[in-house]
Design an enzyme around this catalytic site. Structure first.
Site, PDB file in Angstrom:
ATOM      1  N   LYS A 277       5.608 -10.592   2.121  1.00  0.00           N
ATOM      2  CA  LYS A 277       5.662  -9.137   1.959  1.00  0.00           C
ATOM      3  C   LYS A 277       4.598  -8.529   2.875  1.00  0.00           C
ATOM      4  O   LYS A 277       3.498  -9.094   3.009  1.00  0.00           O
ATOM      5  CB  LYS A 277       5.385  -8.780   0.495  1.00  0.00           C
TER       6      LYS A 277
ATOM      7  N   SER B  83       8.922  -3.001  -5.669  1.00  0.00           N
ATOM      8  CA  SER B  83       8.651  -2.673  -4.290  1.00  0.00           C
ATOM      9  C   SER B  83       8.896  -3.822  -3.309  1.00  0.00           C
ATOM     10  O   SER B  83       9.050  -3.593  -2.115  1.00  0.00           O
ATOM     11  CB  SER B  83       7.193  -2.219  -4.158  1.00  0.00           C
TER      12      SER B  83
ATOM     13  N   SER C 259       7.174  -5.361  -9.446  1.00  0.00           N
ATOM     14  CA  SER C 259       7.645  -5.360  -8.056  1.00  0.00           C
ATOM     15  C   SER C 259       8.165  -6.691  -7.542  1.00  0.00           C
ATOM     16  O   SER C 259       8.708  -6.758  -6.442  1.00  0.00           O
ATOM     17  CB  SER C 259       6.538  -4.867  -7.125  1.00  0.00           C
TER      18      SER C 259
END
Lengths: 444, 483
Positions: free
Chosen positions: A48, A123, A147
């Site tokens: 990420k 997210s 997330s």
């Protein structure tokens, strides 16, 4: 290559293909020479874009970090590299990990590979889709309020948020420091377990990591569990009835298989989302203060501004809408006159939740909840209603408020064609048990 | 209108920031040393790069507690750090990590000594925090340069109650505080370099009034003397305002040492809301009994204890003892010196006399004194045993030891032919020569002008170039003249 073909999914912000190929060739060579192999020898992993990888850009999907290059590795990255992983690229996400749909990225939204008109969740949407679509074997995300678990749920894969203090946060761009944990996306429990074993453990650079034994997983197919679920959670009016039905039916099967299932009262459920948003935005307002255009990242093009105006301009132009909304919220709840009514109150709620949770785990091994109240929604569906978007976090923020580990297990398919799962949680630092439970449930 | 300044009482509270002499910074392993090329003591943590986290330096906690124990503070056992949020270019994280609600040391006092006697100044707290970087406005035209070497250096903030009543008291307090910091070896106390900084909160009120007046905070005080001056100047300004019926505004002011004035930096209305909250990146830390005991055991003898020892055990005058103990390094030197000589008074005289002036002449500090204590002790013994007069030792031998410290006192004296002669025949020869040179004075003496003996002694001293033992010379002269 697969990643190029799947470019429309927009899972990656940057792909390091040349490096990855070179690394793969090197590992092939070493293996041929009979050198001992690392635990992640040749495993292709995506990060990420909030996890620092030395000499590579790091953007948090924000304009404010445009052209920023990290000069150091996150501890988790160091550990994976030491075990010969191949880091293939940085994955798209909501800006500064703030969002539940991956629609808040300066690099554009990510599409769910199962249905391109639907969101992948957030997210860590890019991290979920990359594993979902086979654009890497496993990936790392970060989970502050769901997330990792929620996009895993939306994409039909496994998503683990470890116990707070299990994995070093050094090199993870902070959203809310007392909530953030690096999490793992994978297709199998074995993959989750292996990656966790590698990245977990004490770190002299993160004093919030606890000295706990490495979580080494092995199957326990005959283990019987005492399982609780929250009555209020399953009766919640916002919960898709099909999801409710699927979970209740499955728990009935578990009961028949010899596990104990009990519905317990959890009267604090209504306080969870408000407490979460007060505390996380408060921490975020401080954590994001360093992005000011003075030392690195985006700086307003206007010259000759007075200092305060310089900050205002840089930050107004550099941050996206949702990030600004949360900074404002957090600044508000910490400001004189409102502090006790919001911040102090929310801390008290958090304390109550921890105490209540510890009590529950005296009698139960596992808490199960839905991961999300609905399956993946359509792109744009909730963008104009931030409150509705926040409320969708109702089942996941609980684990972050209390610090316990949680996993989303992909067990179901909806009549709308989308996958969904169930969320399981154990007491602190009990990931081995959580993985064993999940594995057993996936075998049925 | 004439103002009766004496009708007013000046009330002062001081906030002192002392940079701790730890090897590394408060929350990372970067060097905490003063100076260095700009931005060389900076890791991702000091720079506040995305993803970096702090970790606490235990040594800084130890130093803060050491100061607290010395100042009779109560030590907080459960500590945590808070974030003080504000934007400034030399504050890399956008917040300063500081102990806000739980200072590690609470209460306590510092004893000061002025011409009016002794008084205890109460402390409010001593807490730990990190320093900010430096903004430098004069190296790049039209731009401010930032040096983050100082960012994250550990500080203790020592805050008094509003107990001080004059510039002189503030002077005495700061002198005492600096002495203590230096004895504990936790801060070098250098106000010019900014390793010790002081802000003064000043207010005035009519004598007898119990409520405090509106205070102003005066900053940029770069020496203890300037603190005294600034207090004197600012308190006069405040008294003049109050006496002429004007209101004092709550302000932060800066002291201009060159002009001898203060000027407003900002008023209270512009005050920041710092939005303090517990730093979630730093777990709370506990001060255990064992840690506290080990810190107690590591505290060296402090000036007050040494003064007691020197006056009681060594029978030194209090003045000598105090002057020796004013400086940690002079006391440390004296401590070593008295392991090599038991002539304590002579040892003290040497330090307060020739050694101190020798250092002053070369603008050296005690810690740079090149003469080894054992070497000075040998010189003291030479004088004691009559081989040298004190003045010869101080004026001729000591300066040589200062520039050539490896040499031996006796060897220098011998080389310079300065060892006193107690050889009667040699002295007798000088006497013969002296008396032969002034027969008229000799006959005057014999007629009864006994005072001339001094002249003869002086002449012998001159002829012997100071080597003739004065006592023996006197005795032999008398024998010679009376017979």
């Amino acid at each position: 290559m697969a990643i190029e073909q799947q470019q429309p999914l927009n899972a990656y912000i940057r792909v390091y293909s040349k490096e990855a190929l070179a690394k793969a060739r090197l590992l092939d060579q070493q293996r041929k020479e009979g050198k001992p192999m690392g635990k992640l020898h040749g495993v292709v992993i995506g990060l990420k874009d909030v996890i620092a990888y030395k000499d590579h850009p790091l953007t948090a999907a924000s304009h404010i970090l445009q052209d920023y290059v990290s000069i150091y590795n996150a501890t988790a990255v160091d550990k994976m590299l030491a075990e010969e992983a191949i880091l293939i690229g940085h994955l798209n996400c909501d800006e500064f990990a703030m969002g539940s749909s991956n629609e808040n990225s300066a690099y554009g939204k990510v599409l769910n590979a199962r249905c391109n008109s639907r969101v992948p969740g957030g997210s860590s949407g890019g991290s979920a889709v990359a594993v979902q679509a086979g654009l890497c074997m496993v990936s790392l995300g970060s989970d502050t309020g769901g997330s990792v678990r929620q996009p895993a749920d939306f994409c039909g894969i496994l998503g683990l948020k470890p116990t707070y203090g299990r994995v070093s946060r050094y090199g993870l761009i902070a959203y809310a420091s007392s909530f953030d944990q690096i999490g793992i996306f994978a297709h199998t429990i074995g993959d989750v377990a292996l990656l966790l074993e590698v990245i977990a453990g004490v770190d002299e650079f993160d004093s919030t990591v606890k000295k706990e034994k490495a979580p080494v997983w092995k199957e326990a197919p005959d283990q019987k569990y005492r399982i609780a679920y929250f009555k209020e959670a399953l009766d919640h009016p916002g919960l898709d009835p099909e999801i409710r039905e699927a979970i209740l039916t499955r728990t009935e099967q578990w009961r028949q298989a010899g596990h104990t299932i009990e519905a317990i009262d959890f009267e604090l459920l209504g306080y969870i989302v408000p407490a979460y948003y007060v505390l996380t935005t408060a921490e975020a307002s401080s954590n994001l203060a360093r992005f000011d255009g003075v030392r690195y990242g985006y700086r307003t093009k206007d010259k000759d501004l007075e200092l305060t105006e310089f900050y205002k301009r840089t930050r107004s132009e550099g941050f996206g809408r949702e990030v600004k909304r949360r900074i404002l919220l957090g600044t508000f709840v910490l400001s004189a006159g409102y502090y006790d009514a919001y911040f102090t109150k929310a801390q008290q709620v958090r304390q109550l939740l921890v105490e209540r949770t510890n009590l529950i785990f005296k009698n139960f091994d596992i808490i199960i909840l839905p991961t999300a109240p609905t399956t993946a929604w359509r792109i744009g569906e909730k963008m104009d209603d931030p409150i509705a978007m926040y409320l969708a976090d109702i089942y996941t923020v609980y684990a972050n408020l209390t610090g316990i580990p949680g996993i989303s297990i992909p067990l179901f398919g909806h009549t709308n064609g989308m996958p969904f799962g169930v969320q399981a949680m154990t007491s602190h630092f009990n990931e081995v048990s959580l993985l064993q439970f999940s594995h057993q449930m996936m075998q049925q | 209108m004439t103002i009766n300044y004496d009708a007013y009482e000046i009330v002062i509270g001081l906030e002192v920031h002392a940079q701790l002499l730890t090897r590394t910074k408060l929350f990372c392993g970067d060097s905490a040393a003063f100076g260095g090329e700009p931005n060389t003591h900076v890791s991702p943590i000091t720079l506040g790069l995305p993803g970096s986290l702090p970790r606490l330096n235990g040594k800084a906690v130890e130093f803060a507690i050491k100061m607290g124990l010395t100042c009779h503070c109560e030590i907080e056992r459960n500590n945590y750090f808070a974030r003080k949020n504000y934007f400034y270019p030399d504050l890399p994280k956008g917040y300063q990590t500081s102990q806000h609600t739980t200072p590690v040391c609470k209460g306590g006092w510092v004893r000061i000594r002025t011409t009016a006697g002794e008084r205890d100044i109460r402390l409010n707290r001593i807490h730990l925090e990190e320093d900010a970087g430096k903004s430098i406005h004069d190296v790049i035209p039209d731009a401010t340069a930032i040096d983050l070497n100082r960012a994250g250096v550990p500080l203790i903030e020592i805050v008094t109650e509003p107990d001080l009543r004059s510039g002189d008291e503030a002077y005495a307090y700061l002198t005492e505080l600096r002495k203590t910091l230096r004895y504990l070896d936790i801060c070098d106390g250098n106000m010019e370099e900014g390793s010790m900084r002081c802000d003064a909160n000043i207010s005035v009120r009519l004598k007898g009034e119990t409520r405090l007046g509106t205070k102003v905070e005066v900053k940029n005080l770069n020496s203890i003397r300037n603190v005294r001056r600034a207090i004197e100047i600012e308190s006069r300004r405040l008294i003049e305002l109050v006496a002429t019926g004007q209101t004092v505004q709550q302000q932060t002011r800066s002291f201009d040492a060159a002009e001898g004035t203060t000027f407003a930096l900002r008023t209270k209305e512009e005050a920041n809301d710092y939005r303090y909250f517990t730093d979630p990146d730093l777990p709370p830390f506990q001060v255990t009994d064992a840690f506290l005991e080990s810190i107690k055991a590591s505290i060296p003898p402090l000036p007050e204890q040494l003064v007691q020892k020197y006056t009681r055990e060594l029978q030194l005058p209090e003045y000598d003892a105090r002057v020796i103990c004013d400086d940690r390094d002079s006391a440390a030197y004296f401590e070593q010196l008295i392991t090599h000589t038991t002539n304590y008074k002579a040892a003290a005289n040497w330090l307060l006399g020739p050694v101190r002036s020798g250092l002053n002449e070369k603008s050296m500090d005690w810690k740079d004194l090149p003469v080894r204590p054992e070497s000075l002790a040998r010189l003291i013994r030479l004088v004691e045993e009559g081989g040298l007069s004190f003045s010869i030792a101080a004026e001729r031998i000591f300066p040589v030891l200062m520039s050539e410290p490896h040499r031996d006192a006796l060897e220098i004296a011998t080389a310079l032919n300065l060892i006193q002669s107690s050889d009667t025949s040699e002295i007798a020869a000088w006497i013969e020569q002296a008396l032969a040179g002034m027969p008229d004075k000799v006959s005057e003496y014999k007629k009864g002008k006994k005072g001339l003996i001094g002249l003869f002694v002086g002449e012998v001293k001159k002829l012997s170039k100071g080597k003739a033992d004065p006592k023996l010379t006197n005795q032999l002269l008398l024998e010679k003249l009376e017979n």
